[in-house]
Design a protein around this motif. Structure first.
Motif, PDB file in Angstrom:
ATOM      1  N   VAL A  59      -7.344   7.861   3.381  1.00  0.00           N
ATOM      2  CA  VAL A  59      -6.845   8.029   2.003  1.00  0.00           C
ATOM      3  C   VAL A  59      -5.818   6.946   1.694  1.00  0.00           C
ATOM      4  O   VAL A  59      -5.190   6.385   2.608  1.00  0.00           O
ATOM      5  N   HIS A  60      -5.658   6.699   0.412  1.00  0.00           N
ATOM      6  CA  HIS A  60      -4.842   5.565  -0.029  1.00  0.00           C
ATOM      7  C   HIS A  60      -4.148   5.995  -1.329  1.00  0.00           C
ATOM      8  O   HIS A  60      -4.540   5.579  -2.410  1.00  0.00           O
ATOM      9  N   PRO A  61      -3.141   6.868  -1.213  1.00  0.00           N
ATOM     10  CA  PRO A  61      -2.542   7.402  -2.443  1.00  0.00           C
ATOM     11  C   PRO A  61      -1.485   6.465  -3.027  1.00  0.00           C
ATOM     12  O   PRO A  61      -0.615   5.972  -2.314  1.00  0.00           O
ATOM     13  N   HIS A  62      -1.562   6.274  -4.338  1.00  0.00           N
ATOM     14  CA  HIS A  62      -0.470   5.631  -5.072  1.00  0.00           C
ATOM     15  C   HIS A  62       0.407   6.733  -5.665  1.00  0.00           C
ATOM     16  O   HIS A  62       0.066   7.913  -5.616  1.00  0.00           O
ATOM     17  N   ASN A  63       1.522   6.298  -6.220  1.00  0.00           N
ATOM     18  CA  ASN A  63       2.594   7.257  -6.492  1.00  0.00           C
ATOM     19  C   ASN A  63       2.917   7.388  -7.976  1.00  0.00           C
ATOM     20  O   ASN A  63       4.062   7.653  -8.336  1.00  0.00           O
ATOM     21  N   LEU A  80       1.372  -5.983   3.711  1.00  0.00           N
ATOM     22  CA  LEU A  80       1.117  -7.419   3.558  1.00  0.00           C
ATOM     23  C   LEU A  80       0.007  -7.699   2.548  1.00  0.00           C
ATOM     24  O   LEU A  80      -0.309  -8.846   2.279  1.00  0.00           O
ATOM     25  N   ARG A  81      -0.600  -6.642   2.009  1.00  0.00           N
ATOM     26  CA  ARG A  81      -1.645  -6.835   0.996  1.00  0.00           C
ATOM     27  C   ARG A  81      -1.268  -6.106  -0.290  1.00  0.00           C
ATOM     28  O   ARG A  81      -0.750  -6.715  -1.217  1.00  0.00           O
ATOM     29  N   ASP A  82      -1.430  -4.774  -0.350  1.00  0.00           N
ATOM     30  CA  ASP A  82      -1.117  -4.054  -1.590  1.00  0.00           C
ATOM     31  C   ASP A  82       0.365  -4.226  -1.918  1.00  0.00           C
ATOM     32  O   ASP A  82       0.743  -4.479  -3.070  1.00  0.00           O
ATOM     33  N   GLY A  83       1.202  -4.075  -0.884  1.00  0.00           N
ATOM     34  CA  GLY A  83       2.645  -4.250  -1.099  1.00  0.00           C
ATOM     35  C   GLY A  83       2.958  -5.654  -1.565  1.00  0.00           C
ATOM     36  O   GLY A  83       3.697  -5.866  -2.527  1.00  0.00           O
ATOM     37  N   GLY A 110       4.189   2.238  -6.549  1.00  0.00           N
ATOM     38  CA  GLY A 110       4.082   2.033  -5.112  1.00  0.00           C
ATOM     39  C   GLY A 110       2.928   2.758  -4.455  1.00  0.00           C
ATOM     40  O   GLY A 110       2.265   3.617  -5.047  1.00  0.00           O
ATOM     41  N   ASN A 111       2.685   2.354  -3.213  1.00  0.00           N
ATOM     42  CA  ASN A 111       1.754   3.070  -2.336  1.00  0.00           C
ATOM     43  C   ASN A 111       2.536   4.199  -1.689  1.00  0.00           C
ATOM     44  O   ASN A 111       3.766   4.210  -1.692  1.00  0.00           O
ATOM     45  N   VAL A 112       1.810   5.108  -1.068  1.00  0.00           N
ATOM     46  CA  VAL A 112       2.513   6.190  -0.383  1.00  0.00           C
ATOM     47  C   VAL A 112       3.428   5.597   0.697  1.00  0.00           C
ATOM     48  O   VAL A 112       3.110   4.591   1.328  1.00  0.00           O
TER      49      VAL A 112
HETATM   50 ZN    ZN Z   1      -3.824   0.344  -3.642  1.00  0.00          ZN
END
Ligand code: ZN
Ligand code: KIV
Length: 561
Positions: free
Chosen positions: A243-247, A38-41, A279-281
């Protein structure tokens, strides 16, 4: 592209960690999950979610079992601010769920953010500022000290504003944005300064979140960075390391998994990997990867299709058909050898067995997906898939050599028509090829007499529109009928089975013959409530098909001449 890419790009440096411990660890329990759908997405969508979509997504996340949900960036949009208010005022947040909100480390934004949370039972205030050199130098023009001060001042302000709303249980989350591109010593310095400013305790820990804002290296480098920091953080027992991995490199799932081995307690991501850029993980893949190792992920995807449809509705983005676990095609085998192996693996399974089916890393039924979708038939498919579909949908168990013969029929059909064949289409093709093979001879009836050891048969057949009676004798109905037909054929094999159960059961008979002038064996199939009738139909069907082959070979020769 450059012939010498090193003139433009350089490999990413890893911290020195020769005694890294993560490679010999195993994930034995699920991390804490945070959904940032609901935020990064949301901030990565062509059209950010409206209130209806936000609520549908929130409710789905709650149903799946998420206990921490980042619901908004309230200072960035009125919709987001109002959504936080709606959740709080309409009491839509279950008692075991904590909402989070994001804010930049700037005073007026923090004030507005804290305002949005007024009346919340428990809330995570997530403050971030970028720490990596390109951002410090090119984007903000700030020194290291100024970047650190910005973080500390922001945290101090959150602390002060939180004290003014004592009815809420406040949790601070701090992210050194761009952590994975930040010099490790500097990231550590900023995080430790934040920890000192917040003064967390084991009972009221701070969340330190380490974003791979842009994925810049192989997952082992990220794991080294996480372990390096994990070992050096102050008050580690009062820190939830996240952790907050992007792809960006396509390795976010691996990065998150290795980061958990390296000491991360918590993972932030989005369902099916929505989020900025690549995207986010993907939380679903992470959770189900754990599940297939026998670890309870604490998230429930037993109706994964329903989750997928809601996410597609909310994001207005399609999920790729080959997306792990959820894509429309991931439990579908087109290739014949895969189909054959899956069919055998499924048949070998007994209740309570450990899952061990070739080509299927997970039981589709655990995700609410059916076995029917596993096998589909196209021109690449072999007998296994065809046999599986006819058996599972129509109860037809074909002899092995008939499977081979019919797969040739299917192959010719799919080569000519293209596309995929459903179970119904396969059955229609099977019926046309075998059950309706009634020319030149069609069986109308028969009469069987015992004559000592021998049996005498009278066949009533139609040939070219005329009814005929044929008589013969043999040591059984098939031998007697073969004699009556007077054709140059020899029966090679005979099998019968039942189709269906109880009063509706019918007999299906398979007769394999050799016929003079035809290469290889030819099958006929009969289907009737009466087993003798089914056998005779199968014999006559085989003879008809053999003669059709001769006729078509002759037609080809004539055409060629
Ligand atoms: Zn992010
Ligand atoms: O990717 C990122 O760095 C973020 C932070 C704001 C946590 O989304």
């Amino acid at each position: 592209m450059l012939k010498q890419p090193h003139t433009k790009y350089r490999p990413f440096p890893a911290p020195a960690l020769p005694d890294r411990a993560w490679p010999s660890k195993v994930i034995e329990r699920a991390p804490v999950w945070l959904s940032t759908d609901l935020r990064d997405g949301n901030q990565a969508l062509f059209e950010p979610m409206n209130a209806e979509r936000k609520l549908a997504m929130f409710q789905t996340l709650v149903r799946i079992g998420l206990k921490e949900i980042e619901v908004a960036f309230p200072s960035a949009s009125q919709t987001d601010f109002d959504f936080v208010r709606q959740l709080i005022e309409e009491r839509l947040i279950p008692a075991d769920v904590t909402i989070g909100v994001l804010t930049q480390a700037r005073e007026h934004l923090i004030r507005r953010t804290m305002e949005s949370l007024r009346g919340a039972r428990r809330a995570i205030v997530h403050v971030y500022n970028a720490t990596a050199r390109p951002w410090r130098e090119q984007v903000f023009g700030l020194s290291r000290d100024e970047v650190k001060r910005m973080a500390v001042e922001a945290v101090t302000l959150v602390r002060q504003l939180a004290a003014e709303q004592p009815a809420t249980e406040w949790v601070l989350e701090y992210s050194p944005e761009t952590f994975s591109q930040t010099e490790p010593e500097f990231a550590l310095e900023v995080c430790n300064a934040v920890i000192a400013a917040w003064e967390p305790t084991p009972a009221a820990p701070v969340i330190v979140n380490l974003p791979a804002t842009v994925e810049a290296a192989t997952p082992n480098v990220y794991a080294d960075q996480v372990e390096w920091l994990h070992r050096r953080l102050d008050r580690r027992d009062s820190v939830v390391l996240s952790v907050h991995p992007h792809n960006d490199r396509g390795t976010a799932v691996a990065a998150a998994e290795l980061a958990v081995l390296a000491g991360a307690d918590r993972v932030e991501g989005c369902l099916f990997g929505n989020g900025e850029r690549t995207g986010n993980v993907d939380l679903v893949t992470l959770a189900l990867n754990l599940y297939t190792q026998g670890v309870d992920p604490g998230l429930d995807f037993s109706d994964i299709n329903a989750v997928a449809r809601t996410v597609e509705h909310c994001t207005q983005l399609p999920i790729h058909p080959r997306h792990p676990y959820v894509g429309d095609l991931v439990f579908t085998a087109f290739s014949g050898s895969h189909q054959d192996a899956i069919k055998k693996g499924l048949a070998a399974r007994r209740d309570g067995d450990i899952w061990d089916v070739p080509y299927l890393p997970i039981d589709p039924a655990d995700l609410g997906r059916s076995y029917e979708s596993i096998i589909r038939v196209n021109s690449q498919s072999g007998k296994g898939g065809i046999a599986y579909l006819l058996e599972s949908h129509y109860g037809l168990v074909m002899p092995r050599r008939l499977q081979v013969e019919f797969s040739g029929v299917v192959q010719r059909h799919t080569d000519a028509s293209g596309g995929e064949m459903s179970a119904d289409a396969l059955w229609r093709l099977f019926s046309r090829e075998y059950l309706e093979a009634q020319a030149p001879l069609r069986l109308h009836g028969h009469h069987l007499d015992e004559d000592g050891e021998a049996q005498r048969i009278e066949l009533v057949v139609e040939r070219g529109g005329h009814s005929q009676r044929l008589e013969g004798a043999g040591n059984g109905p098939i031998a007697a009928a073969t004699d009556a037909l007077g054709l140059p054929l020899k029966v090679l094999s005979y099998e019968e089975r039942s189709l269906g159960h109880g009063a509706d059961a019918r007999a299906v008979a398979f007769v394999e013959i050799a016929f003079d002038g035809v290469d290889g064996a030819v099958y006929g199939v009969g289907l009737s409530a009466n087993i003798v009738t089914a056998s005779l139909q199968a014999l006559i069907g085989a003879a008809n098909r053999a003669q059709a082959r001769i006729a078509s070979a002759q037609a080809c020769t004539t055409a060629a001449a």
